[in-house]
Design an enzyme around this catalytic site. Structure first.
Site, PDB file in Angstrom:
ATOM      1  N   ALA A  65       0.864  -1.182   0.000  1.00  0.00           N
ATOM      2  CA  ALA A  65       0.000   0.000   0.000  1.00  0.00           C
ATOM      3  C   ALA A  65       0.900   1.231   0.000  1.00  0.00           C
ATOM      4  O   ALA A  65       2.068   1.156   0.392  1.00  0.00           O
ATOM      5  CB  ALA A  65      -0.889  -0.026   1.232  1.00  0.00           C
ATOM      6  N   GLU A 111      -0.446  -9.341  -0.537  1.00  0.00           N
ATOM      7  CA  GLU A 111      -1.860  -9.629  -0.253  1.00  0.00           C
ATOM      8  C   GLU A 111      -2.692  -9.623  -1.541  1.00  0.00           C
ATOM      9  O   GLU A 111      -3.595 -10.442  -1.703  1.00  0.00           O
ATOM     10  CB  GLU A 111      -2.394  -8.611   0.760  1.00  0.00           C
ATOM     11  N   GLU A 131       5.106  -5.033   6.968  1.00  0.00           N
ATOM     12  CA  GLU A 131       4.409  -3.931   7.650  1.00  0.00           C
ATOM     13  C   GLU A 131       4.942  -3.692   9.060  1.00  0.00           C
ATOM     14  O   GLU A 131       4.957  -2.572   9.552  1.00  0.00           O
ATOM     15  CB  GLU A 131       2.901  -4.222   7.726  1.00  0.00           C
TER      16      GLU A 131
HETATM   17  C1  HXC Z   1       4.986   4.371  -1.285  1.00  0.00           C
HETATM   18  C2  HXC Z   1       6.882   3.406  -2.142  1.00  0.00           C
HETATM   19  C3  HXC Z   1       6.545   2.171  -1.560  1.00  0.00           C
HETATM   20  C4  HXC Z   1       5.321   2.093  -0.830  1.00  0.00           C
HETATM   21  C5  HXC Z   1       8.418   1.930  -2.607  1.00  0.00           C
HETATM   22  N1  HXC Z   1       8.049   3.211  -2.781  1.00  0.00           N
HETATM   23  N2  HXC Z   1       7.517   1.279  -1.874  1.00  0.00           N
HETATM   24  N3  HXC Z   1       6.103   4.488  -1.994  1.00  0.00           N
HETATM   25  N4  HXC Z   1       4.588   3.219  -0.713  1.00  0.00           N
HETATM   26  N5  HXC Z   1       4.884   0.951  -0.286  1.00  0.00           N
HETATM   27  C6  HXC Z   1       8.742   4.260  -3.518  1.00  0.00           C
HETATM   28  C7  HXC Z   1       9.963   4.795  -2.762  1.00  0.00           C
HETATM   29  O1  HXC Z   1       9.578   5.745  -1.816  1.00  0.00           O
HETATM   30  C8  HXC Z   1      10.775   5.360  -3.876  1.00  0.00           C
HETATM   31  O2  HXC Z   1      10.248   6.596  -4.296  1.00  0.00           O
HETATM   32  C9  HXC Z   1      10.512   4.388  -5.033  1.00  0.00           C
HETATM   33  O3  HXC Z   1       9.282   3.747  -4.708  1.00  0.00           O
HETATM   34  C10 HXC Z   1      11.593   3.342  -5.182  1.00  0.00           C
HETATM   35  O4  HXC Z   1      11.778   2.702  -3.937  1.00  0.00           O
HETATM   36  P1  HXC Z   1      13.227   2.564  -3.210  1.00  0.00           P
HETATM   37  O5  HXC Z   1      12.952   2.371  -1.765  1.00  0.00           O
HETATM   38  O6  HXC Z   1      14.101   3.699  -3.578  1.00  0.00           O
HETATM   39  O7  HXC Z   1      13.777   1.249  -3.882  1.00  0.00           O
HETATM   40  P2  HXC Z   1      14.741   0.129  -3.255  1.00  0.00           P
HETATM   41  O8  HXC Z   1      15.857   0.783  -2.501  1.00  0.00           O
HETATM   42  O9  HXC Z   1      15.067  -0.805  -4.374  1.00  0.00           O
HETATM   43  O10 HXC Z   1      13.843  -0.624  -2.168  1.00  0.00           O
HETATM   44  C11 HXC Z   1      12.751  -1.368  -2.590  1.00  0.00           C
HETATM   45  C12 HXC Z   1      11.871  -1.767  -1.372  1.00  0.00           C
HETATM   46  C13 HXC Z   1      11.518  -0.513  -0.541  1.00  0.00           C
HETATM   47  C14 HXC Z   1      12.623  -2.790  -0.490  1.00  0.00           C
HETATM   48  C15 HXC Z   1      10.612  -2.452  -1.930  1.00  0.00           C
HETATM   49  O11 HXC Z   1      10.968   0.482  -1.409  1.00  0.00           O
HETATM   50  C16 HXC Z   1      10.513  -0.745   0.528  1.00  0.00           C
HETATM   51  O12 HXC Z   1      10.835  -1.264   1.594  1.00  0.00           O
HETATM   52  N6  HXC Z   1       9.259  -0.329   0.282  1.00  0.00           N
HETATM   53  C17 HXC Z   1       8.199  -0.445   1.281  1.00  0.00           C
HETATM   54  C18 HXC Z   1       7.722  -1.858   1.433  1.00  0.00           C
HETATM   55  C19 HXC Z   1       6.645  -1.966   2.485  1.00  0.00           C
HETATM   56  O13 HXC Z   1       6.858  -1.646   3.674  1.00  0.00           O
HETATM   57  N7  HXC Z   1       5.464  -2.373   2.080  1.00  0.00           N
HETATM   58  C20 HXC Z   1       4.295  -2.496   2.994  1.00  0.00           C
HETATM   59  C21 HXC Z   1       3.517  -1.203   2.996  1.00  0.00           C
HETATM   60  S1  HXC Z   1       2.207  -1.234   4.166  1.00  0.00           S
HETATM   61  P3  HXC Z   1      11.063   7.993  -4.028  1.00  0.00           P
HETATM   62  O14 HXC Z   1      10.216   9.026  -4.709  1.00  0.00           O
HETATM   63  O15 HXC Z   1      11.102   8.141  -2.557  1.00  0.00           O
HETATM   64  O16 HXC Z   1      12.399   7.765  -4.656  1.00  0.00           O
HETATM   65  C22 HXC Z   1       1.016  -2.162   3.410  1.00  0.00           C
HETATM   66  C23 HXC Z   1      -0.254  -2.369   4.203  1.00  0.00           C
HETATM   67  C24 HXC Z   1      -1.267  -3.114   3.393  1.00  0.00           C
HETATM   68  O17 HXC Z   1       1.180  -2.622   2.346  1.00  0.00           O
HETATM   69  C25 HXC Z   1      -2.618  -3.165   4.066  1.00  0.00           C
HETATM   70  C26 HXC Z   1      -3.606  -2.225   3.472  1.00  0.00           C
HETATM   71  C27 HXC Z   1      -3.937  -2.410   2.024  1.00  0.00           C
END
Ligand code: HXC
Length: 257
Positions: A65, A111, A131
């Site tokens: 998300a 998911e 998360e």
């Molecule tokens: C918003 C995101 C994002 C996310 C990545 N980006 N994941 N933006 N929400 N979930 C954005 C980053 O901010 C960045 O933009 C760009 O995408 C590239 O990501 P990087 O982090 O620079 O890439 P990398 O270093 O290769 O790392 C990849 C990654 C990391 C490991 C996937 O991005 C990451 O940990 N993302 C979050 C994963 C996460 O926690 N997901 C769960 C979310 S909560 P900018 O503009 O900053 O460069 C969830 C709840 C669901 O999903 C329940 C409700 C539906």
């Protein structure tokens, strides 16, 4: 549609939805999820479509998300936004859905893949529920579907540590259907979709519904439900065609009626 691309007949009877926010690793913001819900509803109602594939790109299926969209929200904001009614509508799609996953399938991305009926993955796919690392927990079915798919011990570890699971490990533990080299994952998803698209669409819908029911009920109720859907197949022209074709030693031509 701003954040998804839809091809209604990517192959005969097979529709393709591509999540398309590549710079944000296909982070699932509310608009994208709304578009996905609307596209799935339209494809579910389109008689020419029998199977749907959802994919992302090589680097990411979806990294979860949209954290930036959620960061400032209160519990009451989240309650009022009610994003899970969108997820519930997606879950109610009657036609088979295949997730073609490469790269990150994290949080809501994992998911979403699990909300689909089957998962075909590239060797580079990584599944995770990270998360916990941002102070929350899965909210779109992760604790339920992951546990049912891979068992308590592995699911608990993934949910509590946020650790990712490789495609090979995910296949070993029954989370996904198959793993292929990255250049083949979409092709492999299309192969699976085409195989299913040749079956009776009526039987496919009823069978999907019955398999999913096994997650929600006890064996007695599940068998009862299965039997009703089995009988219902006999109301279809496809049942007559399928059985006649077998007897006449020819290939059946199913019409979805
Ligand atoms: C918003 C995101 C994002 C996310 C990545 N980006 N994941 N933006 N929400 N979930 C954005 C980053 O901010 C960045 O933009 C760009 O995408 C590239 O990501 P990087 O982090 O620079 O890439 P990398 O270093 O290769 O790392 C990849 C990654 C990391 C490991 C996937 O991005 C990451 O940990 N993302 C979050 C994963 C996460 O926690 N997901 C769960 C979310 S909560 P900018 O503009 O900053 O460069 C969830 C709840 C669901 O999903 C329940 C409700 C539906």
């Amino acid at each position: 549609m701003e954040f998804i691309l839809v091809t209604t007949q990517a192959q005969p009877h097979v529709a393709l939805i591509q999540l398309n926010r590549p710079k944000e690793l296909n982070a699932l913001n509310l608009q994208l999820m709304g578009e996905l819900r609307d596209a799935l509803k339209a494809l579910d109602e389109d008689d020419a479509v029998r199977v749907i594939i959802i994919t992302g790109n090589e680097r990411a299926f979806a990294a979860g998300a949209d954290i930036k969209q959620m960061a400032g929200k209160t519990a009451i904001d989240m309650l009022n936004i009610d994003q899970f009614s969108t997820w519930d509508q997606i879950r109610k799609t009657k036609k088979p859905i295949i997730a073609a996953v490469s790269g990150f399938a994290l949080g809501g991305g994992c998911e979403l893949a699990m909300t689909c009926d089957m998962i075909v993955a590239s060797e580079t796919a990584q599944f995770g529920q990270p998360e916990i690392k941002i102070g929350v927990m899965p909210g779109a079915g992760g604790t339920q579907r992951l546990t049912k798919a891979i068992g308590k011990a592995k699911a608990m570890e993934m949910v509590l540590t946020g650790r990712f699971m490789s495609a090979a490990e995910a296949e070993k533990h029954g989370l996904i259907n198959r793993v292929v080299p990255v250049e083949l994952y979409l092709e492999e998803a299309f192969k699976l979709a085409s195989e299913i698209a040749q079956m009776s669409p009526v039987a496919a819908k009823l069978a999907k519904e019955a398999v999913n029911r096994s997650f929600e009920t006890n064996l007695d109720e599940g068998l009862y439900f299965e039997r009703k859907n089995f009988y219902l197949c006999f109301a279809s022209e496809d049942q007559t065609e399928g059985m006649n074709a077998f007897v006449e030693k020819r290939k059946p031509e199913f019409k979805g009626r």
